[in-house]
Design a protein around this motif. Structure first.
Motif, short mmCIF file in Angstrom:
data_model
loop_
_atom_site.label_atom_id
_atom_site.label_comp_id
_atom_site.label_asym_id
_atom_site.label_seq_id
_atom_site.Cartn_x
_atom_site.Cartn_y
_atom_site.Cartn_z
N SER A 111 56.13 -85.00 73.26
CA SER A 111 55.18 -84.52 74.26
C SER A 111 53.80 -84.39 73.66
O SER A 111 53.63 -84.14 72.46
N LEU A 155 50.30 -70.12 77.70
CA LEU A 155 50.79 -71.27 78.46
C LEU A 155 50.64 -72.58 77.71
O LEU A 155 50.88 -73.65 78.29
N THR A 158 53.86 -74.63 77.70
CA THR A 158 54.22 -75.30 78.95
C THR A 158 53.46 -76.61 79.11
O THR A 158 53.96 -77.55 79.74
N GLN A 159 52.25 -76.68 78.55
CA GLN A 159 51.49 -77.93 78.59
C GLN A 159 52.14 -79.00 77.73
O GLN A 159 51.88 -80.19 77.91
N GLY A 161 55.42 -79.32 77.59
CA GLY A 161 56.73 -79.61 78.16
C GLY A 161 57.80 -78.57 77.90
O GLY A 161 58.98 -78.82 78.19
N LEU A 162 57.43 -77.39 77.36
CA LEU A 162 58.42 -76.35 77.09
C LEU A 162 58.36 -75.28 78.17
O LEU A 162 57.32 -75.04 78.79
N ARG A 163 59.45 -74.60 78.39
CA ARG A 163 59.48 -73.54 79.39
C ARG A 163 58.90 -72.23 78.85
O ARG A 163 58.37 -71.43 79.61
N ASP A 164 58.97 -72.04 77.54
CA ASP A 164 58.50 -70.79 76.93
C ASP A 164 57.75 -71.11 75.65
O ASP A 164 58.30 -71.73 74.74
N SER A 165 56.49 -70.66 75.57
CA SER A 165 55.69 -70.93 74.37
C SER A 165 56.25 -70.24 73.14
O SER A 165 56.06 -70.70 72.01
N GLU A 188 49.68 -63.39 78.04
CA GLU A 188 48.92 -64.07 79.09
C GLU A 188 47.76 -63.20 79.55
O GLU A 188 47.90 -62.00 79.79
N GLU A 199 45.79 -71.58 77.81
CA GLU A 199 46.19 -72.93 77.44
C GLU A 199 45.48 -73.40 76.17
O GLU A 199 45.53 -74.59 75.85
#
Length: 401
Positions: A111, A155, A158-159, A161-165, A188, A199
């Motif tokens: 990714s 986040l 998530t950029q 491709g993971l659900r949890d950083s 966050e 991000e």
């Protein structure tokens, strides 16, 4: 009056397609105004919230205009030496955090994403009141050693491709092809208008300068005063030290800018307000076009119903009754279009917030103004056709073919 309203509604419903097309200009105009105002208001609220989280004792130093012989020589530069000078023997300064930022391709496994990379000192996190959800912050020793370590925004994972950083802690990501160890993930903080610090990736300043970006220039310096009462003294201390560092005489104009959060907030509010008014003004043009369309259709309607007007007058209807009938028709078209436009604008704002991640705030005042404006358009552009209908002579109207 009840009969006038009933007849007006019957006339609107008798030509459903024509009425819908007539309302379309008002619908688009109101929807555009609501969406644009929500976008501007959301950007302003986000920036206000961001500035408030920084605290009232934080100053921001940015490069200004460079002058020589009274003439501007373009944008001045600030370097790490300026930040070092500010934290040398501080009197009213509690913490200093220079910042350098650029966007790079970040890779993890198969990714990749183009993300903002911020190089700074560890004090940046305390000044900005950033907190961890996993791992740790990088240290001064790691900054001096130019270590390849990175702290992720909430986040950033998530950029990639993971659900949890947080699952990236201990893993390796590649920034511009250079491997970095993930040592922490921040809590966050939310989007800030068109930017989102959640991000971003944060690395030691020296690592950013010598291993990633190859530049000694810094974008800004965040300076935290000892307390709110020391703000003016801290600004004077910054001015004195940077003038000495840049070798500026007292009579020379400074090539840097110092702003506190209050003045920065006022500037941002003024800018976003102007931006909102500009967008709303552009959207309001379609309202004007829609109003002209309604006037055109009402004039056509008067011509089509000339015999009806003559018959109603022959049966005792006054000029005022005829005027109110056509005025109510115009008002119904605009209010119906305004209501549909309001619903469409609210829906559009919700879609933009969900898809783009922008903060959208629909103020109650905007709703009231939109409905009031649509009613005003109906009255204004309906008066001429209504007066024309009221002025028709009964005998001439009955003879009309």
């Amino acid at each position: 009056m009840g009969e006038i309203i009933r007849v007006a509604f019957d006339a609107v419903l008798a030509n459903k397609l024509r009425s819908l097309l007539t309302m379309l200009g008002i619908v688009i105009g109101i929807a555009a105004v609501i969406t644009m105002v929500a976008l501007g208001e959301g950007a302003q609220r986000s920036v206000e919230q961001r500035l408030k989280t920084l605290g009232t004792n934080v100053l921001t130093v940015r490069p200004g205009q460079s002058f020589s012989g009274g003439l501007g020589r373009g944008q001045a530069t600030m370097t790490i030496d300026d930040a070092e000078a500010l934290r040398t023997q501080p009197k009213h300064i509690q913490a200093v955090a220079p910042e350098i930022e650029s966007r790079f391709q970040v890779e993890y496994g198969a990714s990749n994403a183009n993300l903002s990379v911020v190089g700074t000192w560890p004090a940046y996190f305390s000044i900005n009141e950033s907190h961890l959800t996993a791992g740790r912050m990088f240290s001064d020793d790691e900054d001096r050693g130019r270590r390849r370590v990175v702290v992720l925004g909430a986040l950033a994972g998530t950029q990639l491709g993971l659900r949890d950083s947080a699952s990236l802690v201990g893993e390796t990501v590649r920034i511009r092809g250079i491997p970095f160890e993930v040592i922490g993930v921040l809590a966050e903080k939310g989007s800030q208008g068109f930017s989102n610090p959640d991000e971003s990736l944060y690395i030691p300043l020296s690592t950013a300068q010598f291993r990633v970006m190859g530049s000694n220039r810094i974008r800004s310096i965040a300076v935290q005063a000892s307390d709110e009462k020391s703000m003016e003294n801290a600004m004077a201390e910054i001015d004195l030290k940077l003038r000495r560092e840049h070798r500026l005489r007292p009579e020379q104009q400074a090539d840097f800018n110092i702003r506190d959060q209050a003045s920065l907030l006022a500037t941002v509010q003024e800018t976003t307000q102007t931006f909102s008014l500009l967008l709303a003004g552009i959207a309001a043009i379609s309202l004007l076009v829609g109003g002209i369309g309604i006037m055109n259709i009402m004039l056509v309607s008067v011509t089509e119903r000339t015999r009806e007007i003559g018959l109603r007058k022959a049966l005792g209807a006054t000029g005022t009754d005829i005027l109110l009938q056509f005025l109510v028709e115009s008002l119904v078209l605009c209010l119906a279009g305004g209501t549909l436009g309001l619903l469409l604008g609210i829906g559009g704002a919700a879609v933009l917030q969900r898809i783009m991640g922008w903060t959208m705030v629909i103020a109650p005042e905007a709703i009231v103004v939109a409905i009031a404006f649509s009613a005003t358009v109906g009255v204004f552009f309906g008066i001429w056709p209504a007066r024309r209908a009221a002025s028709l002579a009964p005998i001439e109207s009955l003879r009309y073919e």
